[in-house]
Design a protein around this motif. Structure first.
Motif, PDB file in Angstrom:
ATOM      1  N   THR A 130      53.049  35.561  43.181  1.00 28.92           N
ATOM      2  CA  THR A 130      52.718  34.710  44.335  1.00 28.92           C
ATOM      3  C   THR A 130      53.738  34.903  45.455  1.00 28.92           C
ATOM      4  OG1 THR A 130      51.748  33.082  42.836  1.00 28.92           O
ATOM      5  CG2 THR A 130      52.249  32.349  45.061  1.00 28.92           C
ATOM      6  N   GLN A 131      55.000  35.008  45.095  1.00 30.05           N
ATOM      7  CA  GLN A 131      56.043  35.214  46.100  1.00 30.05           C
ATOM      8  C   GLN A 131      55.888  36.588  46.746  1.00 30.05           C
ATOM      9  OE1 GLN A 131      59.554  34.563  43.827  1.00 30.05           O
ATOM     10  NE2 GLN A 131      59.523  32.354  44.099  1.00 30.05           N
ATOM     11  N   THR A 175      52.996  36.386  49.190  1.00 31.81           N
ATOM     12  CA  THR A 175      53.399  35.618  50.365  1.00 31.81           C
ATOM     13  C   THR A 175      54.293  36.453  51.275  1.00 31.81           C
ATOM     14  OG1 THR A 175      53.271  33.566  49.096  1.00 31.81           O
ATOM     15  CG2 THR A 175      54.517  33.512  51.145  1.00 31.81           C
ATOM     16  N   ARG A 201      52.180  39.136  52.960  1.00 29.50           N
ATOM     17  CA  ARG A 201      51.334  38.563  54.010  1.00 29.50           C
ATOM     18  C   ARG A 201      52.149  38.272  55.260  1.00 29.50           C
ATOM     19  NH1 ARG A 201      48.205  34.479  51.477  1.00 29.50           N
ATOM     20  NH2 ARG A 201      46.710  36.139  51.088  1.00 29.50           N
ATOM     21  N   GLU A 202      53.352  37.736  55.101  1.00 29.90           N
ATOM     22  CA  GLU A 202      54.216  37.452  56.249  1.00 29.90           C
ATOM     23  C   GLU A 202      54.606  38.741  56.974  1.00 29.90           C
ATOM     24  OE1 GLU A 202      57.489  35.186  54.799  1.00 29.90           O
ATOM     25  OE2 GLU A 202      56.287  33.387  54.467  1.00 29.90           O
TER      26      GLU A 202
END
Length: 41
Positions: free
Chosen positions: A4-5, A8, A11-12
């Motif tokens: 998940t990290q 994330t 995506r950033e």
């Protein structure tokens, strides 16, 4: 949890890249138009 990290962070990074492209494309187009104007004078 780590997956998940990673998603994330990816995506950033992608959103930052897209934001950079959106800002730099018009700037480059104006600069190119200016150079073409200077050459054609």
């Amino acid at each position: 949890m780590t997956h998940t990290q990673d998603v994330t962070a990816a995506r950033e990074t992608y959103e930052g890249f897209i934001r950079l492209i959106k800002i730099s494309t018009p700037v480059i187009a104006v600069l190119a138009a200016f150079v073409v104007y200077l050459i054609s004078r």
